[in-house]
Enzyme design. Structure first.
Site, short mmCIF file in Angstrom:
data_model
loop_
_atom_site.label_atom_id
_atom_site.label_comp_id
_atom_site.label_asym_id
_atom_site.label_seq_id
_atom_site.Cartn_x
_atom_site.Cartn_y
_atom_site.Cartn_z
N PRO A 89 0.82 -1.21 0.00
CA PRO A 89 0.00 0.00 0.00
C PRO A 89 0.85 1.26 0.00
O PRO A 89 0.36 2.35 -0.27
CB PRO A 89 -0.82 -0.12 1.30
CG PRO A 89 -0.09 -1.09 2.15
CD PRO A 89 0.66 -2.00 1.24
N GLU A 116 2.03 -8.02 8.84
CA GLU A 116 2.33 -6.58 8.84
C GLU A 116 3.21 -6.19 7.66
O GLU A 116 3.51 -5.01 7.45
CB GLU A 116 3.03 -6.17 10.14
CG GLU A 116 2.10 -6.11 11.33
CD GLU A 116 0.85 -5.27 11.08
OE1 GLU A 116 0.96 -4.18 10.54
OE2 GLU A 116 -0.24 -5.76 11.42
N ARG A 154 -3.32 -9.03 -20.70
CA ARG A 154 -4.26 -8.66 -21.77
C ARG A 154 -3.60 -7.72 -22.80
O ARG A 154 -4.14 -7.54 -23.90
CB ARG A 154 -5.56 -8.08 -21.22
CG ARG A 154 -5.44 -6.79 -20.47
CD ARG A 154 -6.67 -6.56 -19.63
NE ARG A 154 -7.90 -6.62 -20.41
CZ ARG A 154 -8.32 -5.66 -21.23
NH1 ARG A 154 -7.59 -4.56 -21.38
NH2 ARG A 154 -9.44 -5.78 -21.90
N ASP A 169 -9.94 0.86 -25.00
CA ASP A 169 -10.24 0.89 -23.57
C ASP A 169 -9.93 2.23 -22.92
O ASP A 169 -9.16 3.03 -23.45
CB ASP A 169 -9.43 -0.20 -22.84
CG ASP A 169 -10.02 -1.57 -23.05
OD1 ASP A 169 -11.21 -1.68 -23.34
OD2 ASP A 169 -9.26 -2.55 -22.91
#
Ligand code: SAM
Length: 241
Positions: A89, A116, A154, A169
């Protein structure tokens, strides 16, 4: 493209990469996915991969040595050099531009944390970069790794059928606009009719309508993506209509 994933749950990766476009790409030999479990490289009867953090506090930390041996085995399995990417993160947010950059590589190694996270010394010594899939915290890096595997696969040549072409896209193309709305049968429905222009057979008018919708959607939903100074005169006119 070869992708090695270091994870305590290799079966999760195998399952998520066996379906749809990614599964088909693997069958076609466009994706060569390998899972590596640090537990297989941990010592002792309990094959410990984690321990308590120095300084106290909640949670566990992934240990250096099992990860180090696991990464060494993954690297040794193929001579192709590969960046080691830690899903975190705290990493740089993943974008389509980054996906395109990664998709052009012959190989990459993805490291999934749990608990953690990973001992900071391992990250400092072995990790090339950290990537986040968004400003929220997951229990593990596997979903992030699955996101990267899907997004880069993809883009491999031959992974998509024509009907699924990535060029139309969202985020693609020089301006990186959002995609236009799509409709299929039936043309008339209690929830609304398909716009006439899409059924007109007039290809120039359809292209113009789609471009205008893309511009409008981007302006309304993601104005941060729209750099109006980069738009052509024709685009600016479409947006103003
Ligand atoms: N203590 C860490 C922190 O706050 O930065 C969070 C650890 S999280 C519970 C466990 C693992 O999930 C992380 O090591 C990472 O691999 C993965 N993870 C969690 N959120 C993520 C995100 N937004 N993007 C990518 N990976 C994520």
């Amino acid at each position: 493209m070869r992708i090695d994933v270091i994870t305590l749950f290799p079966e999760f990766m195998a399952q998520s990469a066996s379906l749809g476009v990614v599964g088909r790409a693997a069958e076609r030999g466009l994706l060569d996915l390998h899972g590596w479990n640090p537990r297989d490289y941990a010592e002792g009867n309990y094959r410990r991969v984690d321990d308590r953090p120095f300084g106290g506090g909640p949670g566990m930390v992934m240990l250096i040595e099992p990860l180090r041996a696991c990464l060494a085995a993954a690297k040794a399995a193929d001579p192709t050099p590969a960046p080691v990417i830690y899903l975190s993160p705290q990493g740089k947010p993943l974008t389509q531009a980054k996906v395109r950059e990664l998709a052009a590589l012959p190989r990459m190694i993805l490291l999934c944390g749990r608990y953690e996270g990973v001992d900071e010394r391992f990250l400092a010594a072995e990790v090339t970069e950290e990537i986040s899939i968004g400003d929220y915290v997951l229990s593990g890096g596997e979903l992030g790794a699955a996101v990267i595997v899907d997004a880069v696969t993809r883009l491999q040549e031959g992974a998509l059928n024509d009907a699924e072409s990535a060029a139309q896209d969202s985020f693609e193309g020089p301006q990186g606009l959002l995609d236009c709305p799509h409709y299929s049968q039936p043309a008339q429905h209690e929830w609304g009719d398909v716009p006439d222009v899409l059924r007109s057979g007039n290809h120039a008018a359809i292209a113009r309508w789609r471009r205008q919708q893309s511009l409008l959607r981007t302006w309304l939903r993601r104005p941060d993506l729209l750099d109006e100074s980069q738009l052509s005169k024709a685009d600016r006119k479409l947006l103003a209509e």
